[in-house]
Write an enzyme that holds these catalytic residues in place. Structure first.
Site, PDB file in Angstrom:
ATOM      1  CG  ASP A 106      -0.324  -0.354   2.489  1.00 59.87           C
ATOM      2  OD1 ASP A 106       0.918  -0.469   2.535  1.00 59.87           O
ATOM      3  OD2 ASP A 106      -1.050  -0.525   3.473  1.00 59.87           O
ATOM      4  CE  LYS A 157       1.262   1.910  15.522  1.00 63.84           C
ATOM      5  NZ  LYS A 157       0.728   0.596  15.498  1.00 63.84           N
ATOM      6  CG  ASP A 217       0.025   3.619   4.571  1.00 63.56           C
ATOM      7  OD1 ASP A 217      -0.871   3.199   3.799  1.00 63.56           O
ATOM      8  OD2 ASP A 217       0.111   3.258   5.760  1.00 63.56           O
TER       9      ASP A 217
HETATM   10  P1  GTP Z   1      -5.519  -2.012   7.504  1.00 63.87           P
HETATM   11  O1  GTP Z   1      -6.487  -3.096   7.855  1.00 63.87           O
HETATM   12  O2  GTP Z   1      -6.203  -0.795   6.998  1.00 63.87           O
HETATM   13  O3  GTP Z   1      -4.488  -1.710   8.552  1.00 63.87           O
HETATM   14  O4  GTP Z   1      -4.720  -2.482   6.239  1.00 63.87           O
HETATM   15  P2  GTP Z   1      -3.812  -3.735   5.926  1.00 63.87           P
HETATM   16  O5  GTP Z   1      -3.851  -4.778   6.958  1.00 63.87           O
HETATM   17  O6  GTP Z   1      -4.200  -4.115   4.558  1.00 63.87           O
HETATM   18  O7  GTP Z   1      -2.423  -3.050   5.817  1.00 63.87           O
HETATM   19  P3  GTP Z   1      -1.210  -2.862   6.825  1.00 63.87           P
HETATM   20  O8  GTP Z   1      -0.800  -1.451   6.706  1.00 63.87           O
HETATM   21  O9  GTP Z   1      -1.523  -3.390   8.155  1.00 63.87           O
HETATM   22  O10 GTP Z   1      -0.126  -3.808   6.138  1.00 63.87           O
HETATM   23  C1  GTP Z   1       0.889  -3.333   5.274  1.00 63.87           C
HETATM   24  C2  GTP Z   1       0.908  -4.121   3.986  1.00 63.87           C
HETATM   25  O11 GTP Z   1       1.110  -5.504   4.273  1.00 63.87           O
HETATM   26  C3  GTP Z   1      -0.386  -4.027   3.196  1.00 63.87           C
HETATM   27  O12 GTP Z   1      -0.028  -3.894   1.827  1.00 63.87           O
HETATM   28  C4  GTP Z   1      -1.089  -5.329   3.446  1.00 63.87           C
HETATM   29  O13 GTP Z   1      -1.810  -5.773   2.295  1.00 63.87           O
HETATM   30  C5  GTP Z   1       0.068  -6.273   3.714  1.00 63.87           C
HETATM   31  N1  GTP Z   1      -0.268  -7.305   4.690  1.00 63.87           N
HETATM   32  C6  GTP Z   1      -0.600  -7.121   5.983  1.00 63.87           C
HETATM   33  N2  GTP Z   1      -0.791  -8.303   6.592  1.00 63.87           N
HETATM   34  C7  GTP Z   1      -0.576  -9.254   5.646  1.00 63.87           C
HETATM   35  C8  GTP Z   1      -0.612 -10.691   5.664  1.00 63.87           C
HETATM   36  O14 GTP Z   1      -0.913 -11.338   6.663  1.00 63.87           O
HETATM   37  N3  GTP Z   1      -0.302 -11.337   4.485  1.00 63.87           N
HETATM   38  C9  GTP Z   1       0.031 -10.652   3.355  1.00 63.87           C
HETATM   39  N4  GTP Z   1       0.302 -11.337   2.257  1.00 63.87           N
HETATM   40  N5  GTP Z   1       0.070  -9.308   3.312  1.00 63.87           N
HETATM   41  C10 GTP Z   1      -0.233  -8.622   4.450  1.00 63.87           C
END
Ligand code: GTP
Length: 346
Positions: A106, A157, A217
């Site tokens: 993202d 954080k 982001d």
């Molecule tokens: P929020 O629910 O809005 O926090 O979004 P998110 O969980 O999609 O994104 P976050 O910022 O927590 O994670 C950063 C990146 O890692 C994002 O591009 C997510 O798609 C990816 N990501 C997070 N957790 C996983 C996971 O368990 N597996 C995979 N393949 N990608 C993950």
């Protein structure tokens, strides 16, 4: 050169848009977000990419099956349950036997990946983490380094009175394959809290690539809106759009009395009726109908959106199929057809 992109998250912060479209597929200047990222990588010769997926993978498969113009060998790694950032890389990277990139799916950046790789090699790093500077680091993982860029500490954080650095983990890594040994098989595991701190404890050479490239982001509606405006306004490099202008697909019809102020981008089969005002930045997806006298300002409309006569849409995001009644005034709204859009649309 290989990259693993993490696109498996649910994108809860980008709701209601992500109720129907997975975060990596939301349109940015009328192309799925992930396509922008892939083109940036390809421009640096990174053309073997694994998408690490979990949540709603089907639309990603389908898009790239039909749109294979990318000069990239794209493969997929599917998780049955979320494995976290590091667990997902372990799952996707079983065949990796050379230096590789990992990207949070993202993040949009025009970072110089080639220069980052040279930095990684020069330092003989085991892991290199790109850092970006933010005004308020209290919601991020802050990284402290020595004068040569070697990482000393991670502070997750920090409270406002404990901020010692404004440089945060940008979610872009270069790793040596040995880093995979720090990640347990099939378990939920994170780079930020697990792998990188453990590597520091073991005295591994972990470096920070400090850079001032554009970075965002796009995981909230505000940031997603900002990214579109920044690409349209030319404040970041994009392989898919080059700044501040009016681009209208030849199949769309714009009435001669309509007034358009750049930057405006209009995709195929749209109809813009008489005396409509589009005050950029404005993006219209395919098949939008903007009826007589409507005003749209600083807004993103996805495909097949209908805006009624004399309506006014300001600072808003309208997802595919949203219909806005005549004379409705909307400001600062993010509407999705199925979730939250219906009240204003009949
Ligand atoms: P929020 O629910 O809005 O926090 O979004 P998110 O969980 O999609 O994104 P976050 O910022 O927590 O994670 C950063 C990146 O890692 C994002 O591009 C997510 O798609 C990816 N990501 C997070 N957790 C996983 C996971 O368990 N597996 C995979 N393949 N990608 C993950």
């Amino acid at each position: 050169m290989k990259a693993i992109i993490l696109v498996g998250g649910e994108g809860t912060r980008l709701r209601p848009l992500t109720y129907t479209v997975v975060k990596s597929m939301v349109p940015v200047v009328n192309k799925p977000f992930i396509e922008h990222v892939l083109r940036q990588l390809a421009a640096h010769g990174i053309n073997e990419v694994v998408l690490a997926m979990g949540y709603k993978p089907d639309s990603i498969f389908e898009y790239f099956r039909k749109n294979s113009t990318l000069d990239i060998n794209l493969t997929y790694s599917l998780e049955e349950k979320p494995l976290g950032t590091a667990g997902a890389v372990k799952h996707a990277g079983s065949q990796v036997n050379e230096t590789f990139f990992v990207l949070n799916g993202d993040v949009y950046t025009d970072i110089d990946y080639t220069d980052m790789l040279n930095f990684h090699r020069r330092n003989k790093a085991r892991a290199t983490i790109a850092l970006t500077r933010v005004e308020d680091p209290t919601k991020f993982g802050v990284v402290e380094t020595d004068q040569n860029g070697r990482v000393l500490h991670f502070i997750e954080k920090p409270s406002a009175d404990k901020v010692t650095s404004h440089w945060i983990n940008a979610g872009i890594y270069i790793l040596e394959p040995e880093v995979l040994n720090y990640i347990p098989e099939g378990a939920f595991y994170m780079f930020e809290h697990g792998v990188f701190p453990e590597m520091l404890e073991k005295g591994e050479p972990v470096y920070a690539y400090i850079n001032r490239a554009y970075w965002i982001d796009m995981g909230t509606p505000e940031k997603y809106h900002q990214l579109n405006c920044n690409i349209l306004g030319g404040s970041c490099d994009s392989p898919l759009h080059n700044g501040d202008k009016i681009v209208i697909d030849s199949s769309s019809k714009v009435h001669p009395t309509a007034r358009l102020t750049a930057p405006v981008i209009i995709d195929a089969n749209c109809v813009i009726e008489e005396k409509v005002e589009l005050k950029g930045p404005v993006v219209l997806g395919k098949g939008c109908l903007i009826k007589k006298g409507a005003v749209i300002e600083n807004s993103l409309l996805w495909d097949n959106v209908v805006v009624g006569k004399g309506a006014s849409i300001i600072n808003s995001i309208l997802a595919t199929g949203v219909k806005i009644k005549d004379k409705i005034q909307l400001e600062g709204q993010t509407l999705n057809q199925e979730h939250g859009g219906s009240a204003d649309t009949k």
